[in-house]
Design a protein around this motif. Structure first.
Motif, PDB file in Angstrom:
ATOM      1  N   SER A  16       1.349  16.877  59.211  1.00 50.88           N
ATOM      2  CA  SER A  16       0.795  17.369  58.217  1.00 50.88           C
ATOM      3  C   SER A  16       0.145  18.494  58.609  1.00 50.88           C
ATOM      4  O   SER A  16      -0.714  18.585  59.284  1.00 50.88           O
ATOM      5  CB  SER A  16      -0.182  16.514  57.939  1.00 50.88           C
ATOM      6  OG  SER A  16      -0.761  16.608  57.143  1.00 50.88           O
ATOM      7  N   ARG A  64     -10.129  10.499  46.636  1.00 42.18           N
ATOM      8  CA  ARG A  64     -10.324  11.172  47.922  1.00 42.18           C
ATOM      9  C   ARG A  64     -10.055  10.162  49.025  1.00 42.18           C
ATOM     10  O   ARG A  64     -10.610   9.061  49.026  1.00 42.18           O
ATOM     11  CB  ARG A  64     -11.743  11.715  48.052  1.00 42.18           C
ATOM     12  CG  ARG A  64     -12.070  12.268  49.453  1.00 42.18           C
ATOM     13  CD  ARG A  64     -13.515  12.759  49.525  1.00 42.18           C
ATOM     14  NE  ARG A  64     -13.950  13.026  50.895  1.00 42.18           N
ATOM     15  CZ  ARG A  64     -13.741  14.139  51.548  1.00 42.18           C
ATOM     16  NH1 ARG A  64     -13.083  15.129  50.946  1.00 42.18           N
ATOM     17  NH2 ARG A  64     -14.165  14.309  52.783  1.00 42.18           N
ATOM     18  N   GLU A  83      -7.646  13.714  52.230  1.00 47.00           N
ATOM     19  CA  GLU A  83      -6.706  14.139  51.199  1.00 47.00           C
ATOM     20  C   GLU A  83      -7.381  14.053  49.834  1.00 47.00           C
ATOM     21  O   GLU A  83      -8.229  13.189  49.605  1.00 47.00           O
ATOM     22  CB  GLU A  83      -5.450  13.262  51.194  1.00 47.00           C
ATOM     23  CG  GLU A  83      -4.663  13.287  52.496  1.00 47.00           C
ATOM     24  CD  GLU A  83      -3.344  12.527  52.380  1.00 47.00           C
ATOM     25  OE1 GLU A  83      -2.905  12.259  51.236  1.00 47.00           O
ATOM     26  OE2 GLU A  83      -2.769  12.209  53.433  1.00 47.00           O
ATOM     27  N   GLU A  84      -6.997  14.962  48.962  1.00 45.96           N
ATOM     28  CA  GLU A  84      -7.342  14.846  47.557  1.00 45.96           C
ATOM     29  C   GLU A  84      -6.065  14.440  46.831  1.00 45.96           C
ATOM     30  O   GLU A  84      -5.004  15.051  47.031  1.00 45.96           O
ATOM     31  CB  GLU A  84      -7.869  16.170  47.009  1.00 45.96           C
ATOM     32  CG  GLU A  84      -9.177  16.606  47.651  1.00 45.96           C
ATOM     33  CD  GLU A  84      -9.649  17.953  47.147  1.00 45.96           C
ATOM     34  OE1 GLU A  84      -9.021  18.478  46.196  1.00 45.96           O
ATOM     35  OE2 GLU A  84     -10.612  18.488  47.693  1.00 45.96           O
ATOM     36  N   LEU A  85      -6.147  13.391  45.998  1.00 48.36           N
ATOM     37  CA  LEU A  85      -4.967  12.850  45.344  1.00 48.36           C
ATOM     38  C   LEU A  85      -5.223  12.680  43.855  1.00 48.36           C
ATOM     39  O   LEU A  85      -6.361  12.467  43.436  1.00 48.36           O
ATOM     40  CB  LEU A  85      -4.597  11.488  45.944  1.00 48.36           C
ATOM     41  CG  LEU A  85      -4.470  11.429  47.477  1.00 48.36           C
ATOM     42  CD1 LEU A  85      -5.656  10.671  48.056  1.00 48.36           C
ATOM     43  CD2 LEU A  85      -3.180  10.773  47.911  1.00 48.36           C
ATOM     44  N   PRO A  91      -0.716  13.774  46.584  1.00 50.81           N
ATOM     45  CA  PRO A  91      -1.714  14.650  47.204  1.00 50.81           C
ATOM     46  C   PRO A  91      -1.716  16.065  46.627  1.00 50.81           C
ATOM     47  O   PRO A  91      -0.662  16.659  46.414  1.00 50.81           O
ATOM     48  CB  PRO A  91      -1.304  14.672  48.682  1.00 50.81           C
ATOM     49  CG  PRO A  91       0.155  14.354  48.661  1.00 50.81           C
ATOM     50  CD  PRO A  91       0.360  13.405  47.517  1.00 50.81           C
ATOM     51  N   ILE A  94      -4.461  18.327  51.520  1.00 51.50           N
ATOM     52  CA  ILE A  94      -4.491  17.468  52.706  1.00 51.50           C
ATOM     53  C   ILE A  94      -5.135  18.257  53.835  1.00 51.50           C
ATOM     54  O   ILE A  94      -4.867  19.447  53.995  1.00 51.50           O
ATOM     55  CB  ILE A  94      -3.081  17.033  53.134  1.00 51.50           C
ATOM     56  CG1 ILE A  94      -2.318  16.444  51.956  1.00 51.50           C
ATOM     57  CG2 ILE A  94      -3.155  16.017  54.261  1.00 51.50           C
ATOM     58  CD1 ILE A  94      -0.855  16.131  52.253  1.00 51.50           C
ATOM     59  N   TRP A 155       0.123   7.614  55.152  1.00 51.35           N
ATOM     60  CA  TRP A 155      -0.324   8.366  53.987  1.00 51.35           C
ATOM     61  C   TRP A 155       0.491   9.631  53.784  1.00 51.35           C
ATOM     62  O   TRP A 155       0.716  10.072  52.664  1.00 51.35           O
ATOM     63  CB  TRP A 155      -1.815   8.688  54.101  1.00 51.35           C
ATOM     64  CG  TRP A 155      -2.655   7.515  53.749  1.00 51.35           C
ATOM     65  CD1 TRP A 155      -3.197   6.595  54.604  1.00 51.35           C
ATOM     66  CD2 TRP A 155      -3.026   7.085  52.428  1.00 51.35           C
ATOM     67  NE1 TRP A 155      -3.884   5.634  53.906  1.00 51.35           N
ATOM     68  CE2 TRP A 155      -3.804   5.904  52.569  1.00 51.35           C
ATOM     69  CE3 TRP A 155      -2.791   7.580  51.152  1.00 51.35           C
ATOM     70  CZ2 TRP A 155      -4.344   5.219  51.479  1.00 51.35           C
ATOM     71  CZ3 TRP A 155      -3.321   6.902  50.061  1.00 51.35           C
ATOM     72  CH2 TRP A 155      -4.080   5.740  50.226  1.00 51.35           C
ATOM     73  N   GLY A 159       2.689  10.125  50.435  1.00 48.68           N
ATOM     74  CA  GLY A 159       2.351  11.292  49.636  1.00 48.68           C
ATOM     75  C   GLY A 159       3.581  12.105  49.273  1.00 48.68           C
ATOM     76  O   GLY A 159       3.716  12.600  48.144  1.00 48.68           O
ATOM     77  N   ARG A 163       4.948  12.662  45.494  1.00 46.79           N
ATOM     78  CA  ARG A 163       5.120  14.028  45.002  1.00 46.79           C
ATOM     79  C   ARG A 163       6.526  14.232  44.426  1.00 46.79           C
ATOM     80  O   ARG A 163       6.735  15.075  43.541  1.00 46.79           O
ATOM     81  CB  ARG A 163       4.854  15.030  46.123  1.00 46.79           C
ATOM     82  CG  ARG A 163       4.968  16.505  45.707  1.00 46.79           C
ATOM     83  CD  ARG A 163       4.535  17.421  46.859  1.00 46.79           C
ATOM     84  NE  ARG A 163       4.896  18.803  46.618  1.00 46.79           N
ATOM     85  CZ  ARG A 163       4.195  19.673  45.885  1.00 46.79           C
ATOM     86  NH1 ARG A 163       3.076  19.271  45.317  1.00 46.79           N
ATOM     87  NH2 ARG A 163       4.599  20.923  45.725  1.00 46.79           N
TER      88      ARG A 163
END
Length: 259
Positions: A16, A64, A83-85, A91, A94, A155, A159, A163
């Motif tokens: 990531s 979060r 991460e913000e999801l 996500p 990230i 994660w 993610g 997505r």
């Protein structure tokens, strides 16, 4: 050895490349847990913790994630992934920060990405990173960082699946590798995998059968089982190594079948 093979197989990816210090606006703890990995053979059957994570709500909506990658413990580096999801655990940002055990206040490396429905914007050490124009940025993207395996793979891969919004068939998933270029850090597309949606199945979590959807990546022969909430329940590769959800506690019903 199995752990190293599994992490590389799992596309070293999931890296990531992403790091954005998400604002500390969490309001309420939603769930927490760990992902543990076990090898395929009897001698490698002992489970090893990959991470310890906490999922909380955000004032703006969604969640979060804060995860410490405990698998990095033997390297002398502390890896913190945030991460913000959105509500589907897709996500939107990230971040990964690296610390030394001697200095846990100031990171020595930081990577970040914003993900919108139209594009992806990434930075490394504050420097904007160009993304190849051939890369389809509206769909799922897998990230990898050169020479960095200890990230929260569970994660990252879930993610990418969330997505994708994949309801049938398959979709192409490019991997972007953060590496050193001639003029500094750069993102380079290294390969394209094919993500397929599979059947609805159940996964055993502490003796409880939890409904899930199976997904698979062709090139790396990886299978994943995702709950209806978007939470990864289980992941395995072709040699039989398995990553499973452990020590799970929920304060909001992400998985209705579990207490």
């Amino acid at each position: 050895m199995v752990q190293r093979i599994f992490m590389v197989t799992i596309f070293m990816v999931m890296l990531s490349a992403v790091l954005l210090a998400a604002p500390a606006d969490a309001q309420e703890k939603v769930a927490e847990g760990e992902y543990h990995m076990r090898g395929a053979s009897a001698s490698e059957g002992r489970k090893t913790a990959i991470d310890h994570w906490i999922l909380s709500t955000r004032k703006q909506g969604g969640y979060r994630l804060e995860s410490e990658v405990t698998a990095a413990g033997g390297t002398g580096v502390i890896v913190i992934q945030t991460e913000e999801l959105n509500e589907q655990l897709n996500p939107t940002a990230i971040s990964i920060k690296l610390y030394t055990k001697e200095n846990t206040r100031k990171s020595f490396a930081q990577l970040s990405c914003h993900l919108t429905t139209e594009q992806i914007e990434c930075k490394a050490g504050g420097q904007d990173l160009a993304i190849n124009s051939e890369t389809a940025q509206k769909g799922p993207i897998l990230f990898a960082v050169n020479n960095l395996e200890n990230i929260d793979l569970a994660w990252m891969i879930s993610g990418a699946i969330n997505r994708a919004h994949l309801e049938e068939g398959a979709i192409q998933v490019p991997t972007l590798l953060l590496q050193d270029g001639e003029e500094g850090p750069e993102l380079a597309q290294t390969e394209i995998d094919s993500l397929h949606i599979g059947d609805k199945e159940t996964v055993d979590i502490r003796g409880v059968k939890v409904p899930a959807r199976r997904y698979s990546f062709d090139n790396h022969s990886i299978k994943c089982w995702i709950a209806g909430s978007g939470l990864l329940l289980k992941m395995e590769n072709e040699d039989g190594s398995v990553v499973e959800l452990e020590k799970f506690k929920q304060y909001k019903k992400l998985i209705p079948e579990l207490p």
